[in-house]
Design a protein around this motif. Structure first.
Motif, PDB file in Angstrom:
ATOM      1  N   ASP A 233       0.813  -1.217   0.000  1.00  0.00           N
ATOM      2  CA  ASP A 233       0.000   0.000   0.000  1.00  0.00           C
ATOM      3  C   ASP A 233       0.846   1.265   0.000  1.00  0.00           C
ATOM      4  O   ASP A 233       0.463   2.267  -0.601  1.00  0.00           O
TER       5      ASP A 233
ATOM      6  N   ASN B 288       0.464   3.869  -2.957  1.00  0.00           N
ATOM      7  CA  ASN B 288       0.099   5.260  -2.643  1.00  0.00           C
ATOM      8  C   ASN B 288       1.092   6.248  -3.235  1.00  0.00           C
ATOM      9  O   ASN B 288       0.710   7.352  -3.634  1.00  0.00           O
TER      10      ASN B 288
ATOM     11  N   HIS C  43       0.077   9.139  -5.796  1.00  0.00           N
ATOM     12  CA  HIS C  43       0.515  10.504  -5.496  1.00  0.00           C
ATOM     13  C   HIS C  43       1.223  11.119  -6.705  1.00  0.00           C
ATOM     14  O   HIS C  43       1.011  12.293  -7.026  1.00  0.00           O
TER      15      HIS C  43
END
Length: 133
Positions: A58, A62, A66
């Motif tokens: 994760d 992420n 981003h």
């Protein structure tokens, strides 16, 4: 930084699945100024900056999201690093080594733990009444 093709494939597949479920991210994911190679370079540069050797999936996913969400992240330079991926890029591979390793301890644990609670009416049960827990 050039990630392995397996790493790149895993990130691309995850990003596509997020874009399929989330129309707002789909808009970010389709930006012409962004591409998967630079996304991989961004992830690897962030990992290198952190000086950590391991990350949860994760955390990496992420970072990829981003990268696509932020317009000011661009022109990430590539350097040489080694990437170790802890699972296969094929999501439906049921015979993978990782899955087999996860299943074995669970089966052993189920065989080892045999709870035999005492039946005492009127007595409050305590965790200490269950041996092996």
């Amino acid at each position: 930084m050039k990630g392995t093709e397996n790493f790149k494939s895993i990130i691309a597949n995850h990003l596509q699945s997020v874009a399929d479920r989330d129309p707002l991210f789909a808009k970010s994911y389709s930006k012409e100024s962004k591409n998967i190679d630079e996304c991989i370079n961004y992830i690897l540069s962030e990992v290198q900056k952190s000086k950590c050797n391991g990350f949860a999936d994760d955390e990496i996913f992420n970072m990829a999201i981003h990268y696509y969400d932020e317009d000011d992240i661009k022109n990430i330079k590539a350097t040489t690093v080694r990437v170790v991926v802890n699972h296969s890029s094929e999501t439906n591979q049921s015979n993978s080594v990782v899955e087999k390793q996860k299943e074995v301890p669970v089966r052993k644990l189920k065989q080892q733990v045999k709870i035999q609670p005492e039946v005492n009416i009127g007595k409050q049960v305590s965790l200490f009444d269950f041996p092996g827990v």
